[in-house]
Design a protein around this motif. Structure first.
Motif, PDB file in Angstrom:
ATOM      1  N   LEU A   1     -14.552   9.698   2.991  1.00  0.00           N
ATOM      2  CA  LEU A   1     -13.848   9.055   1.905  1.00  0.00           C
ATOM      3  C   LEU A   1     -12.629   8.316   2.446  1.00  0.00           C
ATOM      4  O   LEU A   1     -12.204   8.547   3.576  1.00  0.00           O
ATOM      5  CB  LEU A   1     -13.403  10.099   0.860  1.00  0.00           C
TER       6      LEU A   1
ATOM      7  N   CYS B   1     -16.546  17.041   1.905  1.00  0.00           N
ATOM      8  CA  CYS B   1     -16.534  18.460   1.501  1.00  0.00           C
ATOM      9  C   CYS B   1     -17.897  19.136   1.650  1.00  0.00           C
ATOM     10  O   CYS B   1     -18.055  20.292   1.249  1.00  0.00           O
ATOM     11  CB  CYS B   1     -15.977  18.658   0.098  1.00  0.00           C
TER      12      CYS B   1
ATOM     13  N   ALA C   1      -8.165  16.881   6.635  1.00  0.00           N
ATOM     14  CA  ALA C   1      -8.434  15.484   6.987  1.00  0.00           C
ATOM     15  C   ALA C   1      -7.434  14.511   6.366  1.00  0.00           C
ATOM     16  O   ALA C   1      -7.431  13.330   6.720  1.00  0.00           O
ATOM     17  CB  ALA C   1      -9.845  15.106   6.535  1.00  0.00           C
TER      18      ALA C   1
ATOM     19  N   PRO D   1     -16.373  16.517  -3.623  1.00  0.00           N
ATOM     20  CA  PRO D   1     -15.168  16.225  -2.845  1.00  0.00           C
ATOM     21  C   PRO D   1     -13.920  16.696  -3.606  1.00  0.00           C
ATOM     22  O   PRO D   1     -13.660  16.247  -4.721  1.00  0.00           O
ATOM     23  CB  PRO D   1     -15.194  14.704  -2.712  1.00  0.00           C
ATOM     24  N   GLN D   2     -13.172  17.582  -2.985  1.00  0.00           N
ATOM     25  CA  GLN D   2     -12.028  18.171  -3.680  1.00  0.00           C
ATOM     26  C   GLN D   2     -10.891  17.182  -3.903  1.00  0.00           C
ATOM     27  O   GLN D   2     -10.179  17.260  -4.901  1.00  0.00           O
ATOM     28  CB  GLN D   2     -11.528  19.380  -2.890  1.00  0.00           C
ATOM     29  N   CYS D   3     -10.713  16.237  -3.009  1.00  0.00           N
ATOM     30  CA  CYS D   3      -9.650  15.243  -3.224  1.00  0.00           C
ATOM     31  C   CYS D   3      -9.958  14.402  -4.457  1.00  0.00           C
ATOM     32  O   CYS D   3      -9.061  14.053  -5.228  1.00  0.00           O
ATOM     33  CB  CYS D   3      -9.457  14.368  -1.995  1.00  0.00           C
TER      34      CYS D   3
ATOM     35  N   CYS E   1     -13.202  14.164   7.749  1.00  0.00           N
ATOM     36  CA  CYS E   1     -13.701  14.284   6.375  1.00  0.00           C
ATOM     37  C   CYS E   1     -15.217  14.466   6.370  1.00  0.00           C
ATOM     38  O   CYS E   1     -15.950  13.694   6.987  1.00  0.00           O
ATOM     39  CB  CYS E   1     -13.338  13.038   5.573  1.00  0.00           C
ATOM     40  N   THR E   2     -15.675  15.500   5.667  1.00  0.00           N
ATOM     41  CA  THR E   2     -17.119  15.743   5.551  1.00  0.00           C
ATOM     42  C   THR E   2     -17.602  15.503   4.125  1.00  0.00           C
ATOM     43  O   THR E   2     -18.687  15.924   3.759  1.00  0.00           O
ATOM     44  CB  THR E   2     -17.459  17.197   5.915  1.00  0.00           C
TER      45      THR E   2
ATOM     46  N   ASN F   1     -10.889  20.491   5.450  1.00  0.00           N
ATOM     47  CA  ASN F   1     -10.963  20.044   6.844  1.00  0.00           C
ATOM     48  C   ASN F   1      -9.653  19.479   7.377  1.00  0.00           C
ATOM     49  O   ASN F   1      -9.623  18.910   8.473  1.00  0.00           O
ATOM     50  CB  ASN F   1     -12.071  18.985   6.971  1.00  0.00           C
TER      51      ASN F   1
HETATM   52  S1  SF4 Z   1     -11.082  16.967   0.407  1.00  0.00           S
HETATM   53 FE1  SF4 Z   1     -13.202  16.760   1.126  1.00  0.00          FE
HETATM   54  S2  SF4 Z   1     -13.771  14.658   0.627  1.00  0.00           S
HETATM   55 FE2  SF4 Z   1     -11.534  14.797   0.523  1.00  0.00          FE
HETATM   56  S3  SF4 Z   1     -10.802  14.197   2.573  1.00  0.00           S
HETATM   57 FE3  SF4 Z   1     -11.036  16.408   2.586  1.00  0.00          FE
HETATM   58  S4  SF4 Z   1     -13.130  16.769   3.377  1.00  0.00           S
HETATM   59 FE4  SF4 Z   1     -12.988  14.623   2.735  1.00  0.00          FE
END
Ligand code: SF4
Ligand code: SF4
Length: 78
Positions: A3, A41, A23, A48-50, A38-39, A21
């Protein structure tokens, strides 16, 4: 697919602790996502939590970082 955070980010910090992560980091002006970490999530959460927590919906898929689930899982730190 990693993302990215658009320039609509209001630097509210809410997403930072939610990222499994680590990230998300503060860039020169707004928060940014490290595409190597970033995976989306994958491997941690169903969504995706963000994206879930961002109040201005500025976390979006990065069209330049299309990845399979296998590639995303490979980025998870042990
Ligand atoms: S919360 Fe998840 S989708 Fe958002 S940056 Fe982190 S790993 Fe990526
Ligand atoms: S939650 Fe959204 S607005 Fe807040 S710092 Fe993260 S990306 Fe920026």
């Amino acid at each position: 697919m990693s993302l990215l955070i658009t320039d609509e980010c209001i630097n509210c910090d809410v997403c930072v602790p939610e990222c499994p992560n680590e990230a998300i980091y503060m860039g020169e002006e707004i928060y940014e996502i490290d595409g190597d970490l970033c995976t989306e999530c994958v491997g941690h959460f169903d969504t995706p939590q963000c994206v879930e927590v961002c109040p201005v919906d500025c976390c979006l898929p990065d069209p330049d970082r299309v990845e399979t689930d296998e590639e995303l899982l490979a980025k998870i730190k042990d």
